[in-house]
Scaffold this motif. Sequence first.
Motif, PDB file in Angstrom:
ATOM      1  N   LEU A   1       0.831  -1.201   0.000  1.00  0.00           N
ATOM      2  CA  LEU A   1       0.000   0.000   0.000  1.00  0.00           C
ATOM      3  C   LEU A   1       0.869   1.256   0.000  1.00  0.00           C
ATOM      4  N   LEU A   2       1.962   1.235   0.761  1.00  0.00           N
ATOM      5  CA  LEU A   2       2.891   2.373   0.760  1.00  0.00           C
ATOM      6  C   LEU A   2       3.569   2.520  -0.594  1.00  0.00           C
ATOM      7  N   ASP A   3       3.941   1.393  -1.199  1.00  0.00           N
ATOM      8  CA  ASP A   3       4.552   1.448  -2.531  1.00  0.00           C
ATOM      9  C   ASP A   3       3.569   2.007  -3.560  1.00  0.00           C
ATOM     10  N   GLY A   4       2.300   1.621  -3.469  1.00  0.00           N
ATOM     11  CA  GLY A   4       1.284   2.153  -4.373  1.00  0.00           C
ATOM     12  C   GLY A   4       1.097   3.654  -4.195  1.00  0.00           C
ATOM     13  N   GLN A   5       1.110   4.109  -2.944  1.00  0.00           N
ATOM     14  CA  GLN A   5       0.999   5.548  -2.687  1.00  0.00           C
ATOM     15  C   GLN A   5       2.170   6.300  -3.307  1.00  0.00           C
ATOM     16  N   ASN A   6       3.369   5.784  -3.095  1.00  0.00           N
ATOM     17  CA  ASN A   6       4.555   6.445  -3.648  1.00  0.00           C
ATOM     18  C   ASN A   6       4.530   6.454  -5.178  1.00  0.00           C
ATOM     19  N   PHE A   7       4.089   5.353  -5.776  1.00  0.00           N
ATOM     20  CA  PHE A   7       4.022   5.257  -7.232  1.00  0.00           C
ATOM     21  C   PHE A   7       3.068   6.311  -7.801  1.00  0.00           C
ATOM     22  N   TYR A   8       1.870   6.377  -7.263  1.00  0.00           N
ATOM     23  CA  TYR A   8       0.878   7.318  -7.794  1.00  0.00           C
ATOM     24  C   TYR A   8       1.209   8.759  -7.448  1.00  0.00           C
ATOM     25  N   ARG A   9       1.849   9.003  -6.320  1.00  0.00           N
ATOM     26  CA  ARG A   9       2.274  10.365  -5.997  1.00  0.00           C
ATOM     27  C   ARG A   9       3.355  10.837  -6.958  1.00  0.00           C
ATOM     28  N   ARG A  10       4.308   9.960  -7.267  1.00  0.00           N
ATOM     29  CA  ARG A  10       5.383  10.303  -8.201  1.00  0.00           C
ATOM     30  C   ARG A  10       4.812  10.579  -9.599  1.00  0.00           C
TER      31      ARG A  10
END
Length: 190
Positions: A118-127
């Motif tokens: 979930l943290l990786d998904g947040q970072n991906f979409y934020r980037r």
Amino acid sequence: MKNKFFIIVFLLGVWQSTIFAQTGGEEKVSKKEEYKPMDPLAPSRAAFYTTVVPGLGQIYNKKYWKLPLVYAGIGVPVYFWADNQRNYDRYRNEYKKRLQGIRDEDDSTFGRLDDQRLLDGQNFYRRNRDLSVVVTLGFYILSIVDANVDAHLMQFNVNDRLTIKPAFEFNSIDNTPQQYQYAVNIQYRF
């Protein structure tokens, strides 16, 4: 080698015939050409119009075909920004639920993901969201520069006195039919 020679001669001949077809061949250039006074504020006016409303500078320059490019260049990254923001919010809200101890195992999207995913998904979409903002700003600035440069080039004086023509001359020293010399003549008449 002969095929390349004939292709080059053919292409240059077509290019030269289009140059002569555009000038009309028999028309003589009048000594007194149309004088259009240069508007020194036109480039800054076009840039200002595009800054206020994207595409308005292109309309001012009468380059209507550039409008779809301007709006596609700005609209597509805005769409991706909205999509990435929506997905970022979904992953962030699910992560916040997990921190509160709420976990839905039957959820088809987030049910099998652990907290790190979930943290990786947040970072991906934020980037990707931030990259979309940069691309949008880049196209916005590019449209301003395009309107400014186009307004400058509209005032550039191009007339028949400045010509570039390819020339084919027979090599009179060797007197062989295959010995053509290629040249480009650049002429400026005062």
